[in-house]
Design an enzyme around this catalytic site. Structure first.
Site, PDB file in Angstrom:
ATOM      1  CB  CYS A   1      46.661  70.124  46.472  1.00  0.00           C
ATOM      2  SG  CYS A   1      44.546  70.758  45.920  1.00  0.00           S
ATOM      3  CG  HIS A   2      48.092  68.399  40.921  1.00  0.00           C
ATOM      4  ND1 HIS A   2      48.238  67.353  41.308  1.00  0.00           N
ATOM      5  CD2 HIS A   2      47.766  67.493  39.379  1.00  0.00           C
ATOM      6  CE1 HIS A   2      48.291  65.915  41.107  1.00  0.00           C
ATOM      7  NE2 HIS A   2      48.186  66.259  40.096  1.00  0.00           N
ATOM      8  NE  ARG A   3      44.363  64.010  40.672  1.00  0.00           N
ATOM      9  CZ  ARG A   3      45.037  63.529  39.512  1.00  0.00           C
ATOM     10  NH1 ARG A   3      44.208  64.044  38.737  1.00  0.00           N
ATOM     11  NH2 ARG A   3      45.881  62.524  40.178  1.00  0.00           N
TER      12      ARG A   3
ATOM     13  NE  ARG B   1      45.240  72.312  36.942  1.00  0.00           N
ATOM     14  CZ  ARG B   1      44.522  72.862  36.233  1.00  0.00           C
ATOM     15  NH1 ARG B   1      43.545  73.830  36.806  1.00  0.00           N
ATOM     16  NH2 ARG B   1      44.235  71.806  35.445  1.00  0.00           N
TER      17      ARG B   1
ATOM     18  CG  ASP C   1      44.211  66.654  44.531  1.00  0.00           C
ATOM     19  OD1 ASP C   1      45.350  66.543  44.687  1.00  0.00           O
ATOM     20  OD2 ASP C   1      43.985  67.696  44.664  1.00  0.00           O
TER      21      ASP C   1
END
Ligand code: UD1
Ligand code: UDP
Length: 357
Positions: free
Chosen positions: A204-206, A241, A279
């Protein structure tokens, strides 16, 4: 023929790999400009090492920054190198800020731009990637589209037919080239005490998921609950992130967190997982190629092919309720798998096209 590959992030290294290797095997002159948009060893160096790629001739050391700051500094530095080297073609891949800068810098000084993975659209301009894709496509001389769908989109946007080619996606080349090596060399299941088909994989990085507290909490808590019901764990290699969210995620006992992993481990984890939650653009494609069911942690996608195959589902909203609902739906679904992204010979096709032109 002299080629320049402009790259900067983890997926660009992976998806340009087969093209770079093709140049080496055919003794085509090439060099790499690395913007260093990604710079941690586990986001960058590990991929050069695992894939046996030579060091970039130019490391620009751009690093992180706001959208405009990062893109602007890349544009300035890439132009300087291109003016000095004057390659015949500049390759960019995907939709990152590195792609936007590479494509803009080259097109403005009349060096031919080859956009690999062209024509994708999520129709969601909240995503910086959507803006990057649109601009990169419209300044490119060669649009290498993964499937006919992206070629049609490009045509509809008024891009001339002569520039558009359907080639498949180089991610298939990478999965086929690296997959066997991953089976042989990766020890990742032992390392994290995981058993084949008895764990989930999450990435998950969006920004829409990571920077929105409620969305992020919904994702983590629902996957933790699903693990509890199924009696399994979920491994979560965390993008940098999310560095400030490690202590939050650690509270969920079914989620095993780790730093980002190399490609051999990530492929192995995908192959042997029970299901994938992600994502990531690249993992949406890889899960389909590897015939692994995937809950896409987004409400839209520029890669609708995997949903059409039936092996992936999109969310209606980022909520615990919907994640659980889509998990159950997918779990009970019979999927007739096929791979919409090509036969793993995308690099060869792309160079055939360039040679012909
Ligand atoms: C970028 C791309 C995204 C792509 C992703 C692949 C854009 C706009 N986004 O997102 O399309 O899917 O790469 O992973 O180009 N950071 C580190 N170390 C690193 C790299 C990043 O600590 O080596 C941290 C920094 O705090 C940075 C943040 O991650 O501010 C975001 O990095 P950035 O490259 O801006 O965006 P990504 O989320 O990685
Ligand atoms: N990947 C990896 N290690 C990780 C996470 C991802 O090797 O810890 C690989 C993954 O298999 C895929 C690519 O990186 O090939 C996807 O990168 P990412 O999700 O960062 O970017 P996106 O594809 O969304 O642009």
């Amino acid at each position: 023929m002299k080629i320049c590959f402009v790259l900067g992030t983890r997926p660009e290294i992976i998806k340009l790999y087969s093209l770079i290797k093709y140049c080496e095997s055919k003794k085509i002159k090439y060099f790499i400009i690395h913007t260093n948009q990604h710079y941690d060893k586990n986001m960058d160096g590990v991929f050069f090492k695992e894939l046996g790629l030579k060091k970039a001739k130019y490391n620009l050391g751009i690093g992180s920054g706001s959208q405009g700051d990062q893109t602007g500094r890349m544009l300035i530095e890439i132009e300087k190198v291109l003016m000095k080297e004057r390659p015949d073609y500049v390759f960019v891949q995907g939709d990152t800020n590195t792609v936007l800068s590479g494509a803009l810098a080259s097109s403005k000084i009349k060096i031919k731009v080859c956009h690999v993975e062209a024509g994708l659209r999520s129709y969601d301009r909240e995503m910086p990637e959507e803006i990057n894709r649109i601009i990169a496509d419209h300044v490119s001389d060669y649009l290498f589209c993964p499937t006919k769908k992206q070629a049609d989109i490009s045509l509809k946007e008024g891009i001339s037919k002569e520039k558009i080619f359907v080639t498949g996606n180089t991610i298939v080349d990478a999965v086929l080239l690296v997959g066997k090596m991953s089976d042989k060399k990766s020890n990742v299941l032992n390392k994290f005490n995981l058993e084949k088909s008895k764990y989930f994989l999450l990435t998950c990085h969006r920004p829409s998921n990571t920077d929105d507290k409620s969305n992020f909490e919904s994702i983590i808590s629902s996957i933790n609950d699903i693990c509890e019901k199924e009696g399994v764990k979920c491994i979560f290699p965390m993008h940098p992130r999310l560095n400030n969210k490690k202590s939050f995620v650690n509270k969920f006992k079914n989620i095993i967190i780790t730093d980002p992993l190399g490609y051999l481990d990530l492929l192995k984890l995908q192959k042997d997982s029970k299901m994938i939650f992600t994502d990531s653009g690249g993992i949406q494609e890889e899960s389909c190629i590897l015939k692994k069911k995937c809950v896409i942690l987004r409400v839209n996608t520029e890669r609708p092919e995997t949903v059409r195959v039936g092996g992936a589902v999109l969310l209606r909203e980022i909520s615990t309720k919907d994640i659980f609902k889509k998990y159950v739906l997918l779990k009970n679904k019979k999927v007739k798998w096929y791979n919409p992204f090509g036969d793993g010979k995308t690099a060869v096709k792309i160079f055939k096209i360039l040679n012909k032109n």
